[in-house]
Enzyme design. Structure first.
Site, PDB file in Angstrom:
ATOM      1  N   TYR A 194     -72.205  40.786 -63.513  1.00 44.99           N
ATOM      2  CA  TYR A 194     -71.148  40.322 -64.396  1.00 44.99           C
ATOM      3  C   TYR A 194     -71.193  38.821 -64.606  1.00 44.99           C
ATOM      4  CZ  TYR A 194     -66.833  39.205 -67.008  1.00 44.99           C
ATOM      5  OH  TYR A 194     -65.999  38.420 -67.651  1.00 44.99           O
ATOM      6  N   LYS A 221     -60.070  46.267 -68.700  1.00 45.14           N
ATOM      7  CA  LYS A 221     -61.113  46.996 -69.515  1.00 45.14           C
ATOM      8  C   LYS A 221     -60.367  48.331 -69.660  1.00 45.14           C
ATOM      9  CE  LYS A 221     -63.491  43.044 -69.231  1.00 45.14           C
ATOM     10  NZ  LYS A 221     -64.296  42.890 -68.209  1.00 45.14           N
TER      11      LYS A 221
END
Ligand SMILES: *Cc1c(COP(=O)(O)O)cnc(C)c1O
Length: 385
Positions: free
Chosen positions: A104, A201
């Site tokens: 990420y 998320k």
């Protein structure tokens, strides 16, 4: 509720306090920075929002530990707060660790810009090449850090090999499980030591807070919580409330994300204008076998390339009506991005090419819309490009 309850039931009931506040069915927002000290309490009993020990935090910790199959959990002010605090808690000056090469973007930035300055060294490993890992070990290697699936190419890491490697060499294994959620994969059951989430998320699921979570043994989570108390990246009570509300529908939402991810991938594969689709649920995916064996579903993120390239990709992003052009994932609404122009813009074209990220690659994070409507929308958009 029995310990063997299904995850749908646990999402609703696990961790809920027996002493309902004034009978309220829902744990209220305890919008209080500090809490009254009771007679006989010690310094360590102080309850204070930064110490992540208020009723708003405790209920989340108990629910997350149950969902992930861990002994303990702690929430944090963002996924990056969870990741940075974990690494700072488990590594000290002089230590070395191994991290996956495709991470990420925020985590990559933490490694390249911040970690070297604190005297901690690391080497990057390929998540699917276990034979190459042991050559990088040093006497002070302490930890191995990976992600369940890479973004945006959805490569599934050799998670079982990571666990075996960490056991063999006495390392703490840490996995960022954001892309799977505990509904699709429970890494602690595979043998991982620490599971991290960007709760922004899937866990929260409504794109309305940033939050993070760390789950694992009581010992490791205790060390990470102690560091979080010092660094101060705790989650505020109102965000705790929203994350708690989101978690109750996690299993239900993941079912729809999984179905939409699969259905939209299959639809795109059948379109002549689409050159290549990456989704672990497709038999054509290089780690499909591993995904099918380990995952209950493959989640809502997929990426694809159009035969006609970058300009066509931009036109498609303009032409779709349901997906919103925005980064992030895991919310109820479908989002679409071109990673080379957004999340991976800081990489050089050469670096992107090295990991197989082409300029025209489009990433879609499906929401919980009906799959038939998402496919129809992409169909009308593809007809325009
Ligand atoms: C979004 C994300 C993060 C960072 O989380 P924030 O909540 O934005 O700080 C970390 N890892 C993965 C895989 C992510 O998708």
């Amino acid at each position: 509720m029995g310990a063997k309850a299904k995850i749908e039931t646990q999402a609703v009931h696990a961790g809920e306090p027996a002493d309902r506040a004034s009978g309220a069915v829902v744990v209220p927002v305890y919008q209080s920075a500090t809490f009254e000290s009771l007679p006989g309490e010690e310094y360590d009993d102080i309850r204070y929002a930064r110490l992540s020990n208020t009723p708003s935090h405790n209920v989340l910790h108990a629910k997350l530990a149950a969902l992930c199959g861990g002994e303990a959990a702690v929430v944090a002010g963002s996924g990056m707060a969870a990741i940075s605090t974990t690494l700072l808690a488990l590594l000290e000056n002089g230590d070395h660790f191994l991290a996956q090469d495709c991470l990420y973007g925020g985590t990559r930035g933490l490694l390249t810009e911040d970690i070297p300055g604190i005297g901690v060294d690391y080497d990057l490993i390929r998540g699917n090449d276990p034979d190459s890992w042991s050559a990088l070990l040093r006497p002070k290697t302490r930890l191995v850090y990976v992600e369940t699936m890479t973004n945006p190419l959805l490569e599934v890491t050799d998670l079982e090999a990571v666990v075996a490697f960490a056991r063999e060499h006495g390392l703490i294994s840490v996995v960022d499980n954001t892309f799977a959620s505990p509904v699709n994969l429970r890494p602690l059951e595979l043998g991982f030591g620490v599971e991290i989430h960007s709760a922004t998320k899937y866990l929260n699921g409504h794109s309305d807070i940033v939050a993070g979570a760390v789950v694992g043994s009581a010992e490791l989570v205790g060390r990470i919580t102690h560091k979080l108390n010092h660094l101060g990246g705790s989650l505020d009570p109102h965000a705790c409330f929203l994350l708690h509300r989101g978690l109750k529908t996690l299993a239900l939402r993941m079912r729809q994300h999984n179905e939409n991810g699969m259905r939209l991938s299959e639809f795109l594969v059948a379109q002549p204008a689409v050159a290549r689709v990456r989704y672990p649920g497709l038999a054509s995916h290089p780690q499909h076998g591993r995904a099918a064996r380990l995952f209950a579903g493959c989640g809502g993120v997929l990426s694809f390339e159009l035969a006609a390239g970058v300009e066509a990709a931009e036109r498609l992003i303009d032409a779709v009506e349901l997906p919103i052009s925005a980064p992030s994932l895991g919310g109820v609404e479908c989002l679409i991005t071109r990673p080379a122009a957004t999340s991976h813009k800081v990489m050089t074209p050469g670096q992107r090419e090295e990991i197989g990220l082409t300029e025209g690659l489009v990433r879609v994070a499906v929401g919980i819309e009906a799959a038939v409507d998402l496919c129809a929308d992409f169909e009308q958009a593809l007809a325009q490009i």
